[in-house]
Design a protein around this motif. Structure first.
Motif, short mmCIF file in Angstrom:
data_model
loop_
_atom_site.label_atom_id
_atom_site.label_comp_id
_atom_site.label_asym_id
_atom_site.label_seq_id
_atom_site.Cartn_x
_atom_site.Cartn_y
_atom_site.Cartn_z
N PHE A 19 0.62 -1.31 -0.11
CA PHE A 19 0.10 0.02 0.12
C PHE A 19 0.96 1.21 -0.10
O PHE A 19 0.46 2.14 -0.60
N CYS A 20 2.00 1.58 0.81
CA CYS A 20 2.62 2.52 1.19
C CYS A 20 4.16 2.41 0.63
O CYS A 20 4.78 3.53 0.36
N GLU A 50 4.50 -7.53 7.54
CA GLU A 50 3.82 -8.75 7.79
C GLU A 50 3.07 -9.14 6.42
O GLU A 50 2.75 -8.56 5.90
N ALA A 51 2.73 -10.46 6.68
CA ALA A 51 2.14 -11.22 5.45
C ALA A 51 0.66 -11.21 5.83
O ALA A 51 0.27 -11.97 6.94
N CYS A 97 1.96 -8.17 1.23
CA CYS A 97 2.98 -7.56 2.21
C CYS A 97 2.54 -6.42 2.66
O CYS A 97 2.50 -5.59 1.90
N LEU A 98 2.34 -6.07 3.99
CA LEU A 98 1.76 -4.77 4.55
C LEU A 98 2.71 -4.43 5.75
O LEU A 98 3.09 -5.29 6.40
N CYS A 99 2.88 -3.10 5.96
CA CYS A 99 3.63 -2.65 7.13
C CYS A 99 2.37 -2.86 8.45
O CYS A 99 1.05 -3.34 7.93
N LEU A 117 -5.19 -1.90 9.41
CA LEU A 117 -6.35 -1.17 8.91
C LEU A 117 -6.83 -2.06 7.79
O LEU A 117 -8.21 -2.09 7.57
N PHE A 118 -6.22 -2.88 7.13
CA PHE A 118 -6.85 -3.91 5.92
C PHE A 118 -7.82 -4.71 6.77
O PHE A 118 -8.88 -5.09 6.25
N ASP A 119 -7.38 -5.48 7.96
CA ASP A 119 -8.21 -6.31 8.67
C ASP A 119 -9.29 -5.72 9.23
O ASP A 119 -10.32 -6.42 9.60
#
Length: 297
Positions: free
Chosen positions: A183-184, A198-199, A218-220, A226-228
């Protein structure tokens, strides 16, 4: 009586991966209240607001009433309801639950088992958390229901047979996205070790999401949470969705969240499968909240 099996087998309405965690949320709440007061009862009119908030934060995006799990959980042998007239629930009508002074509590057999074996409460709670929610939400959910769990031990997780996770997924997903937040673009490292990357499962593992690269991002740590929570999602063209329900007035909130609206995902690297449409649409329908904001560009 196998209480772990009871916790793992709560009867829920389910079709095509639709989330219906109403009973698990009520049972987690009841376990938290039992931990605080083993003799206490939960009067519907008193706990209704708490349960409504739990459903709003951790339930599906569609609205529902806490009266449904309050009444129906009694069918699973872990919960009982009584009113001023005696044992038994008056039904799912909110007015009747309130007017009848309806109270709920764990069944006598379960309360006795929890007193005899204090570790049972931890194990039941972990079964419910593992089967219905992603790990990123477990600490916040425990705090919301007032549960204080002991540090997880291998023996505490034994119980009903559950799918085994593929421990390789994290490394495969982080490699696929070249150790950058999709995302970023955050790519922090200490030496050669990634930090706060994190995965994330797109379709939650708890809802039959596979441990496959085309179901991973792969997200920070921030954007994973925020995704979950449904603040962020993935739209057509693999572009970032930001919920209109999200409110953040600070520069940080704008830069790190609302400014993402409409941005294309970063990665995966060429030759690796992108997020499968079936997993992406599951997240949009079951986790993402409300309508997306227009593109920030």
């Amino acid at each position: 009586m196998d209480w772990l099996e009871r916790a793992a087998s709560l009867r829920q309405w389910s079709r095509d991966g639709v989330r219906a965690p109403h009973k698990p949320l009520l049972l987690l709440y009841a376990l938290g209240r039992f931990q605080a007061d083993a003799e206490g009862e939960l009067r519907y009119s008193v706990v209704e607001a708490d349960l409504k908030q739990l459903l709003a934060e951790y339930g599906p995006a569609r609205g529902t009433t806490p009266a449904y799990p309050f009444h129906h959980l009694a069918n699973d042998g872990v919960w009982e309801v009584r009113t001023d007239r005696g044992p038994g629930s008056p039904g799912t009508a909110v007015t009747e639950l309130r007017a009848g002074g309806a109270t709920g509590r764990l069944t006598p057999d379960l309360r006795a088992a929890l007193r005899r074996e204090p570790s049972l409460l931890d194990r039941m709670a972990r079964v419910l958390l593992d089967l219905h929610f992603p790990p990123s939400l477990h600490p916040d959910l425990c705090e919301a229901v007032g549960l204080e769990l002991e540090p997880a031990q291998t023996h505490a997780l034994t119980g009903p047979e559950r799918r085994r996770r593929d421990r390789r997924m994290r490394e495969l997903v982080l490699t696929a996205y070249e150790y950058r937040c999709a995302f970023c673009g955050y790519d922090g490292m200490i030496g050669t070790a990634p930090v706060a990357l994190e995965a994330a499962h797109v379709r939650w593992w708890a809802y039959d999401g596979p441990d496959d690269v085309d179901n991973g991002l792969c997200l920070c740590s921030l954007h994973h949470k925020l995704f979950d929570k449904g603040v962020l999602g993935i739209g057509d063209g693999h572009r970032v969705l930001v919920s209109q329900h999200f409110v953040g007035r600070s520069t940080a909130a704008r830069d790190h969240v609302t400014a993402l609206a409409g941005r294309p995902l970063i990665g995966p690297q060429p030759g690796i499968r992108r997020i499968a449409d079936t997993h992406r649409t599951w997240h949009t329908s079951q986790v993402f909240r409300g309508s997306p904001r227009p593109s920030a560009a």
